[in-house]
Design an enzyme around this catalytic site. Structure first.
Site, PDB file in Angstrom:
ATOM      1  N   LYS A   1       0.828  -1.205   0.000  1.00  7.78           N
ATOM      2  CA  LYS A   1       0.000   0.000   0.000  1.00  7.78           C
ATOM      3  C   LYS A   1       0.862   1.254   0.000  1.00  7.78           C
ATOM      4  CE  LYS A   1      -3.772  -2.459   2.251  1.00  7.78           C
ATOM      5  NZ  LYS A   1      -4.400  -2.867   3.519  1.00  7.78           N
TER       6      LYS A   1
ATOM      7  N   GLN B   1      -4.789  -1.507   9.563  1.00  6.99           N
ATOM      8  CA  GLN B   1      -4.631  -2.843   8.994  1.00  6.99           C
ATOM      9  C   GLN B   1      -5.203  -3.898   9.933  1.00  6.99           C
ATOM     10  OE1 GLN B   1      -3.269  -3.549   5.873  1.00  6.99           O
ATOM     11  NE2 GLN B   1      -4.020  -5.613   6.271  1.00  6.99           N
TER      12      GLN B   1
ATOM     13  N   ASP C   1     -11.369   2.487   4.046  1.00  2.63           N
ATOM     14  CA  ASP C   1     -11.729   1.067   4.026  1.00  2.63           C
ATOM     15  C   ASP C   1     -13.237   0.873   3.895  1.00  2.63           C
ATOM     16  OD1 ASP C   1      -9.797  -0.897   3.910  1.00  2.63           O
ATOM     17  OD2 ASP C   1      -9.387  -0.896   6.046  1.00  2.63           O
TER      18      ASP C   1
END
Length: 300
Positions: free
Chosen positions: A58, A102, A125
């Site tokens: 990422k 994460q 997200d």
């Protein structure tokens, strides 16, 4: 006698690369118009090897597209209050337009509380309860990256999805549920299959669109798939076969040659997830600055 494999392989890797190129142009335009560069903050707690690989990927792609990347690596023993304090800082930082924590988190941390502590306008997200609610009620939302990528691939292959029968196998908050919501928003007739569904194969056989996201290697067999269906395989599973380790999906790919099209594993859905994370960050930046691009890679 084996039937010829006629299904088109949906090139998620190529689609994602094209999307990233268009996002690079968007970032350049946003910087020129506002004097600011979109920024993505990623928080990693602990030393989980797979999570560390994802975070590294990422970071690299965020920088490659011209955005700012802020990576916060915290020790596994980080307490809830410490993590919440960091999120408060990131929420208040005008240079940070997107925030991602994460997952999975260490067991002593409350993941739901962490997700819902993120500013929903920076929740790239798409997991915050407000974004989930907005998606469910047809309002503007930041959408989870993997389902968003799946939808892009489906619309690229099929165009208008209205009236098609869609079956989503799996009901997770990360893929299954938001995927069903996105398909309903496209006016599909949607069924969601899960472990308590009475006859999953029979349900799948009626699907024009079949999305499978359960994390079980080659669960869906060829005779579950309707001839001419479009199959999106979200699964990534490592198996041992013939003395070698292989990555396979949730669909028995070699048995799906009678589908119209199918995503391979790897190279299908996987590359779309990070590309859509970058797209969500660009979308969040636009909304925070109350502006729209002339030729945006992803409509806001």
């Amino acid at each position: 006698m084996n039937q010829p494999f006629l299904a088109e392989r949906i090139d998620g890797k190529g689609f994602a690369a094209d999307l990233v190129e268009r996002l690079r142009d968007d970032v350049d335009e946003l910087r020129a118009r506002t004097g600011h560069t979109p920024g993505l903050a990623v928080v990693l707690v602990g030393e989980d090897p797979a999570s560390a690989v994802y975070v590294g990927a990422k970071h690299r792609q965020t920088v490659a597209v011209g955005m700012q990347s802020f990576v916060h690596r915290l020790p596994a023993q980080t307490c809830q209050d410490q993590l919440m304090a960091l999120l408060d800082q990131l929420n208040a930082d005008p240079e940070v337009n997107g925030i991602l924590v994460q997952l999975p988190l260490p067991a002593h941390l409350d993941a739901n509380a962490v997700i819902n502590a993120i500013d929903p306008n920076k929740d790239v997200d798409g997991f915050h309860i407000l974004n989930a609610g907005r998606l469910a009620t047809g309002q503007d939302a930041l959408v989870p990256c993997t389902p968003l990528g799946c939808l892009m691939l489906l619309k690229d292959r099929l165009g208008n999805l209205a009236g098609l029968n869609a079956v989503v196998v799996g009901k997770s908050n990360i893929v299954g549920k938001p995927m069903a919501q996105l398909l309903m928003a496209e006016n599909c007739t949607v069924s969601v299959a899960h472990s308590k569904t009475a006859d999953v194969p029979a349900l799948c056989r009626g699907a024009d669109i079949l999305v499978v996201a359960v994390g079980r290697a080659e669960l869906v067999r060829g005779d579950w798939i309707k001839p001419g269906a479009v199959v999106i395989d979200v699964g990534i599973n490592r198996i041992e076969r013939d003395g070698r380790s292989r990555i396979v999906g949730d669909v028995a790919f070699d048995e799906a040659g009678h589908a119209a099209a199918i995503t391979p594993v790897p190279g299908g859905v996987g590359p779309m997830t990070i590309a859509c994370l970058l797209a969500n960050t660009v979308t969040a930046f636009q909304r925070q600055h109350h502006l729209a691009l002339q030729k945006a890679a992803v409509a806001v």
